[in-house]
Design an enzyme around this catalytic site. Structure first.
Site, PDB file in Angstrom:
ATOM      1  N   HIS A 156     -82.588 -37.756   9.324  1.00 39.95           N
ATOM      2  CA  HIS A 156     -83.045 -37.203   8.045  1.00 39.95           C
ATOM      3  C   HIS A 156     -83.784 -35.857   8.356  1.00 39.95           C
ATOM      4  CE1 HIS A 156     -86.133 -38.360   4.798  1.00 39.95           C
ATOM      5  NE2 HIS A 156     -86.562 -37.055   5.207  1.00 39.95           N
ATOM      6  N   GLU A 157     -84.385 -35.674   9.464  1.00 38.09           N
ATOM      7  CA  GLU A 157     -85.116 -34.469   9.656  1.00 38.09           C
ATOM      8  C   GLU A 157     -84.066 -33.509   9.744  1.00 38.09           C
ATOM      9  OE1 GLU A 157     -88.018 -34.303   8.740  1.00 38.09           O
ATOM     10  OE2 GLU A 157     -88.722 -36.399   8.913  1.00 38.09           O
ATOM     11  N   HIS A 160     -82.672 -31.939   6.679  1.00 39.42           N
ATOM     12  CA  HIS A 160     -83.680 -30.969   6.185  1.00 39.42           C
ATOM     13  C   HIS A 160     -83.209 -29.589   6.755  1.00 39.42           C
ATOM     14  CE1 HIS A 160     -86.025 -33.362   3.682  1.00 39.42           C
ATOM     15  NE2 HIS A 160     -86.742 -33.978   4.455  1.00 39.42           N
ATOM     16  N   HIS A 166     -84.997 -33.934  -0.494  1.00 39.51           N
ATOM     17  CA  HIS A 166     -85.101 -35.331  -0.752  1.00 39.51           C
ATOM     18  C   HIS A 166     -84.210 -35.908  -1.625  1.00 39.51           C
ATOM     19  CE1 HIS A 166     -89.030 -35.387   1.840  1.00 39.51           C
ATOM     20  NE2 HIS A 166     -87.970 -35.838   2.539  1.00 39.51           N
TER      21      HIS A 166
END
Ligand SMILES: *[C@@H]1O[C@H](CO)[C@@H](O)[C@H](O)[C@H]1NC(C)=O
Ligand SMILES: *[C@@H]1O[C@H](CO)[C@@H](O)[C@H](O)[C@H]1NC(C)=O
Length: 288
Positions: A156-157, A160, A166
């Site tokens: 997830h990070e 980014h 998101h």
């Protein structure tokens, strides 16, 4: 338009926001709900760009920053995991497995940094967070040892850092989810601002309940009640809990970077069976 803006390279002044991410009341058990909140860091310029702004004076100075694609068509992201941060072998292996899951389905490759100027420095910081896209130079990605090693947090990070925000703030989200505003913390309402479709794209991929970039139903809740409610209720307890790269996540990355490897929308984007079983598996395998 969307492809063009991702290709623009501007001078990005990295304003280091002091984000309020450390909350002493948070503990590891609540981390699933807490640590991922406020996990995105961006510059004022990026914020104005992504969400649109009345005062936007120039588009030319503002942009996402792609990581660079090499002659072999691979987008290389150098990372550094500094042993002095306290990561143990199992932490490192776990993070690298998640990064490999990304590279297995995209043209993004993760290499241990040697002397590359731009790189992601993985730190045991104050929570789980990352900057958006390539910032230029060293950029931090925080994987707090006590709190971030669960579900799909590392990927997830890293997504980014690859350049995505998101899922639930996508411009078309109101066709797929309902935000129960009355349950949202007053101070956190802006976390649900939608991106401006002129400047932030999902690359013509469908809204993705299974995205590892989706938040939980109770994200930013002030009363424990649901905040994000999928129109398709089948997904109520699935959003934010899949913990693995969805077919849609891979497709968005591949489209953003114009990878040659995937062009079709894979079918599993609309099915949940495979992913639900993984939630419990991941949770038990990786919890600290
Ligand atoms: C990680 O950071 C936290 C908070 O700064 C600190 O208390 C902890 O000791 C660090 N963990 C390791 C293993 O160094
Ligand atoms: C990546 O692909 C390799 C080779 O197909 C496979 O063995 C491995 O399990 C995959 N890893 C992940 C994390 O998906």
């Amino acid at each position: 338009m969307n492809k063009i803006h991702f290709a623009l390279i501007g001078v990005l002044v990295a304003v280091n926001f002091v984000f309020v991410t450390g909350n002493p009341l948070r503990d590891a058990e609540n981390s699933f709900d807490d640590e991922l909140m406020d996990d995105m860091r961006f510059t004022d310029e990026q914020r104005n760009f992504m969400f649109g702004s009345e005062n936007k004076n120039s588009k030319t100075g503002t942009t996402w920053r792609h990581w660079i694609k090499n002659e072999r068509g691979e987008v290389v992201i150098p990372y550094n995991i500094d042993p002095s941060q306290g990561f143990e072998k199992h932490h490192i292996d776990w993070m690298l497995r998640q990064f490999t899951a990304i590279s297995n389905s995209t043209c993004v490759r993760f290499v241990e940094r040697t002397d590359e100027e731009d790189f992601v420095d993985i730190i045991n910081g104050s929570g789980c967070w990352s900057w958006l896209g390539r910032m230029g130079g060293r950029q931090e990605l925080s994987m707090k040892i006590n709190g971030c090693f669960f579900s799909g947090t590392a990927m997830h990070e890293m997504i980014h850092a690859i350049g995505f925000h998101h899922m639930q703030i996508n411009y078309d989200r109101d066709d797929y989810i309902t935000i129960n505003w009355e349950n949202v913390n007053e101070d956190d309402k802006s976390a649900f601002n939608k991106v401006d479709p002129r400047y932030y794209s999902n690359f013509d991929t469908p809204y993705d309940y299974l995205s590892v970039m989706h938040y939980l139903k109770t994200a930013y809740s002030n009363n424990g009640k649901d905040v994000i409610v999928p129109n398709d209720k089948t997904f109520l307890d699935i959003i934010g809990r899949v913990g693995m790269l969805s077919a849609g996540d891979a497709l968005r990355i591949n489209r953003m970077y114009e990878c040659s490897i995937v062009d079709e929308i894979p079918e599993e984007t609309t099915t949940v069976t495979q992913d639900t079983s993984t939630v419990s598996e991941e949770t038990t395998t990786v919890s600290e």
